[in-house]
Design a protein around this motif. Structure first.
Motif, PDB file in Angstrom:
ATOM      1  N   LYS A  66     -22.118  -8.695  14.391  1.00 43.20           N
ATOM      2  CA  LYS A  66     -23.207  -8.684  15.515  1.00 43.20           C
ATOM      3  C   LYS A  66     -22.901  -9.521  16.532  1.00 43.20           C
ATOM      4  N   ASP A  67     -22.542 -11.028  16.246  1.00 39.30           N
ATOM      5  CA  ASP A  67     -22.172 -11.838  17.228  1.00 39.30           C
ATOM      6  C   ASP A  67     -20.981 -11.595  18.003  1.00 39.30           C
ATOM      7  N   MET A  68     -20.051 -10.927  17.540  1.00 38.95           N
ATOM      8  CA  MET A  68     -18.797 -10.727  18.232  1.00 38.95           C
ATOM      9  C   MET A  68     -19.013  -9.458  19.163  1.00 38.95           C
ATOM     10  N   ILE A  69     -19.823  -8.393  18.817  1.00 35.70           N
ATOM     11  CA  ILE A  69     -20.216  -7.278  19.251  1.00 35.70           C
ATOM     12  C   ILE A  69     -20.997  -7.562  20.620  1.00 35.70           C
ATOM     13  N   THR A  70     -22.315  -8.378  20.495  1.00 35.57           N
ATOM     14  CA  THR A  70     -23.004  -9.059  21.502  1.00 35.57           C
ATOM     15  C   THR A  70     -21.992  -9.802  22.687  1.00 35.57           C
ATOM     16  N   GLY A  71     -21.205 -10.802  21.971  1.00 34.85           N
ATOM     17  CA  GLY A  71     -20.302 -11.402  23.011  1.00 34.85           C
ATOM     18  C   GLY A  71     -19.479 -10.624  23.923  1.00 34.85           C
ATOM     19  N   PHE A  72     -18.928  -9.539  23.095  1.00 32.26           N
ATOM     20  CA  PHE A  72     -18.301  -8.558  24.054  1.00 32.26           C
ATOM     21  C   PHE A  72     -18.884  -7.893  25.054  1.00 32.26           C
ATOM     22  N   PHE A  73     -20.153  -7.512  24.955  1.00 33.76           N
ATOM     23  CA  PHE A  73     -21.122  -6.964  25.826  1.00 33.76           C
ATOM     24  C   PHE A  73     -21.473  -8.090  26.893  1.00 33.76           C
ATOM     25  N   ILE A  74     -21.642  -9.241  26.676  1.00 34.41           N
ATOM     26  CA  ILE A  74     -21.978 -10.170  27.510  1.00 34.41           C
ATOM     27  C   ILE A  74     -20.733 -10.316  28.257  1.00 34.41           C
ATOM     28  N   ILE A  75     -19.642 -10.418  28.023  1.00 32.30           N
ATOM     29  CA  ILE A  75     -18.516 -10.624  29.081  1.00 32.30           C
ATOM     30  C   ILE A  75     -18.287  -9.374  29.949  1.00 32.30           C
ATOM     31  N   LEU A  76     -18.346  -8.106  29.281  1.00 30.80           N
ATOM     32  CA  LEU A  76     -18.340  -6.729  29.813  1.00 30.80           C
ATOM     33  C   LEU A  76     -19.034  -6.852  30.752  1.00 30.80           C
ATOM     34  N   GLU A  77     -20.420  -6.986  30.672  1.00 28.95           N
ATOM     35  CA  GLU A  77     -21.554  -7.009  31.658  1.00 28.95           C
ATOM     36  C   GLU A  77     -21.690  -7.981  32.508  1.00 28.95           C
ATOM     37  N   ASN A  78     -20.843  -9.069  32.233  1.00 24.82           N
ATOM     38  CA  ASN A  78     -20.825 -10.325  33.303  1.00 24.82           C
ATOM     39  C   ASN A  78     -22.194 -10.920  33.302  1.00 24.82           C
ATOM     40  N   ILE A 126     -34.575 -20.811  23.538  1.00 28.65           N
ATOM     41  CA  ILE A 126     -33.383 -21.121  22.610  1.00 28.65           C
ATOM     42  C   ILE A 126     -32.555 -22.142  23.197  1.00 28.65           C
ATOM     43  N   ALA A 127     -32.035 -21.743  24.423  1.00 28.69           N
ATOM     44  CA  ALA A 127     -31.422 -23.099  25.128  1.00 28.69           C
ATOM     45  C   ALA A 127     -31.680 -22.890  26.811  1.00 28.69           C
ATOM     46  N   GLU A 128     -31.371 -23.933  27.312  1.00 23.22           N
ATOM     47  CA  GLU A 128     -31.406 -23.931  28.764  1.00 23.22           C
ATOM     48  C   GLU A 128     -30.350 -24.976  29.330  1.00 23.22           C
ATOM     49  N   GLY A 129     -29.621 -24.866  30.047  1.00 26.87           N
ATOM     50  CA  GLY A 129     -28.659 -25.637  30.776  1.00 26.87           C
ATOM     51  C   GLY A 129     -27.419 -25.166  31.528  1.00 26.87           C
ATOM     52  N   GLN A 130     -26.183 -25.649  31.189  1.00 25.70           N
ATOM     53  CA  GLN A 130     -24.843 -25.282  31.562  1.00 25.70           C
ATOM     54  C   GLN A 130     -23.951 -24.794  30.823  1.00 25.70           C
ATOM     55  N   VAL A 131     -23.522 -23.606  30.939  1.00 22.64           N
ATOM     56  CA  VAL A 131     -22.518 -22.965  29.784  1.00 22.64           C
ATOM     57  C   VAL A 131     -21.374 -23.653  30.063  1.00 22.64           C
ATOM     58  N   VAL A 132     -20.890 -24.127  28.911  1.00 22.93           N
ATOM     59  CA  VAL A 132     -19.471 -24.996  28.802  1.00 22.93           C
ATOM     60  C   VAL A 132     -18.624 -24.254  27.951  1.00 22.93           C
ATOM     61  N   TYR A 133     -18.973 -23.079  27.166  1.00 19.03           N
ATOM     62  CA  TYR A 133     -18.070 -22.436  26.404  1.00 19.03           C
ATOM     63  C   TYR A 133     -18.536 -21.146  26.283  1.00 19.03           C
ATOM     64  N   LEU A 134     -17.813 -20.057  26.452  1.00 18.57           N
ATOM     65  CA  LEU A 134     -18.223 -18.766  26.263  1.00 18.57           C
ATOM     66  C   LEU A 134     -17.052 -17.909  25.378  1.00 18.57           C
ATOM     67  N   GLY A 135     -17.574 -17.579  24.248  1.00 15.06           N
ATOM     68  CA  GLY A 135     -16.622 -17.035  23.145  1.00 15.06           C
ATOM     69  C   GLY A 135     -17.170 -15.803  22.832  1.00 15.06           C
ATOM     70  N   LEU A 136     -16.373 -14.847  22.072  1.00 17.17           N
ATOM     71  CA  LEU A 136     -16.918 -13.520  21.493  1.00 17.17           C
ATOM     72  C   LEU A 136     -17.927 -13.981  20.436  1.00 17.17           C
ATOM     73  N   ARG A 137     -17.727 -14.983  19.626  1.00 18.31           N
ATOM     74  CA  ARG A 137     -18.889 -15.221  18.611  1.00 18.31           C
ATOM     75  C   ARG A 137     -20.077 -16.158  19.045  1.00 18.31           C
ATOM     76  N   SER A 138     -19.679 -17.212  19.885  1.00 20.17           N
ATOM     77  CA  SER A 138     -20.751 -18.084  20.236  1.00 20.17           C
ATOM     78  C   SER A 138     -20.755 -18.578  21.529  1.00 20.17           C
ATOM     79  N   SER A 139     -21.498 -19.279  22.123  1.00 18.28           N
ATOM     80  CA  SER A 139     -21.701 -20.023  23.431  1.00 18.28           C
ATOM     81  C   SER A 139     -22.217 -21.389  23.148  1.00 18.28           C
ATOM     82  N   LYS A 140     -21.691 -22.156  23.874  1.00 19.83           N
ATOM     83  CA  LYS A 140     -22.310 -23.498  24.015  1.00 19.83           C
ATOM     84  C   LYS A 140     -22.843 -23.810  25.553  1.00 19.83           C
ATOM     85  N   VAL A 141     -24.048 -24.436  25.246  1.00 16.89           N
ATOM     86  CA  VAL A 141     -24.681 -24.758  26.418  1.00 16.89           C
ATOM     87  C   VAL A 141     -25.116 -26.142  26.505  1.00 16.89           C
TER      88      VAL A 141
END
Length: 309
Positions: free
Chosen positions: A140-152, A169-184
């Motif tokens: 589920k994480d990887m599919i969601t990450g794929f659509f996050i990147i695809l939909e910009n 959940i979180a608020e700030g600057q995105v420092v990492y964007l991957g298929l499984r997780s993101s870091k803010v």
């Protein structure tokens, strides 16, 4: 009795000659010229396949890099197409090309050595199916990450706010964007590691140009026409020097009367997330401009009326 029987067995084993015919067969196979010629040919073909595959992977990655980073268009009057998004897509696509390319290389080499690739893939598929039942959240994480990147939805470097069913959940600057997780990275340097599958709603503060309002107060008897003439001339000569501003500032005029003062407002359209620095700069610049022209900024006052006894 047992000792006598073991002794007889040992004597018979010593007297019986050892059959070493299988060793002769192995030696003949090892020393066979045809075998080593065949192995040499397959090794050479494997080396050729590896070199050819690496060249193709490098060429494809270079084509992707040229397309994403050197073909960036700028929309007139709006923020440029996100270079951050292109870098995110570049990393994802190049990694995908590299993984797929090496998969094809390995499969081709196994076929050259007559190793049953179909059997290996079937076994891997069964094992993957078993693992998949225990890793549904990962999928589920990887599919969601794929659509996050695809939909910009957001890119590395964007300022965002993540919520799930209304809960932040979180608020700030995105420092990492991957298929499984993101870091803010939060405003107080806290690091949020968010599985992509838990992201419900995304508020992105960095996609479009920002609007900023600068407000200041003037005495009630100030000549507004003179103030606006000064500001118009100043902005006409200086606004293009600030690269953060994308359009000429707009003088919105007097907005209200507050405690005997005039509330004046100016609107700036800036690049994403650069409005705060623009406001800081122009508060100082406008204060200096008005002071040099003997116009004093007003300060709202509060009057306290004492009750008459």
């Amino acid at each position: 009795m047992i000792l006598k029987w073991l002794t007889l067995m040992a004597v018979e084993a010593i007297d019986t000659p050892l059959d070493t015919s299988f060793l002769d067969t192995i030696w003949k196979k090892i020393t066979s010229v045809e075998l080593w010629v065949n192995v040499g040919e397959r090794v050479l073909w494997s080396i050729f396949i590896v070199i050819l595959g690496m060249i193709i992977i490098k060429i494809v990655n270079r084509i992707i890099e040229n397309f994403l980073l050197k073909k960036i268009s700028i929309r007139p009057g709006r923020a440029p197409i996100s270079l951050k998004r292109n870098k995110t897509l570049l990393s994802m696509l190049q990694n995908s090309v590299t993984v797929f390319g090496w998969f094809v290389i390995v499969v081709t080499i196994l076929e050259i050595f007559n190793i049953p690739v179909g059997t290996l893939l079937a076994g891997a598929g069964i094992a993957g199916l078993a693992i998949g039942f225990g890793a549904q959240s990962l999928v589920k994480d990887m599919i969601t990450g794929f659509f996050i990147i695809l939909e910009n939805q957001f890119d590395k470097g964007d300022f965002v706010k993540f919520t799930n069913q209304g809960s932040p959940i979180a608020e700030g600057q995105v420092v990492y964007l991957g298929l499984r997780s993101s870091k803010v990275l939060g405003y107080n340097s806290e690091m949020y590691m968010v599985p992509n599958g838990t992201i419900g709603e995304v508020v992105n503060f960095s996609k479009e140009n920002s609007i900023a309002f600068l407000e200041f107060y003037l005495p009630i008897d100030t000549d507004i026409s003179r103030v606006e003439r000064l500001l118009s001339v100043y902005f006409e000569e200086n606004w293009q020097k600030n690269e953060s501003i994308v359009e000429p500032p707009q003088l919105l005029g007097v907005q209200d009367f507050i405690s005997g003062q005039l509330q004046y407002r100016i609107m700036f359209i800036t690049r994403p997330m650069e409005q705060f620095q623009v406001l800081r700069d122009y508060r100082k610049n406008i204060q200096t401009l008005l002071k040099n022209n003997e116009i004093i900024l007003g300060v709202p006052s509060v009057e306290f009326n004492e009750e008459k006894k």
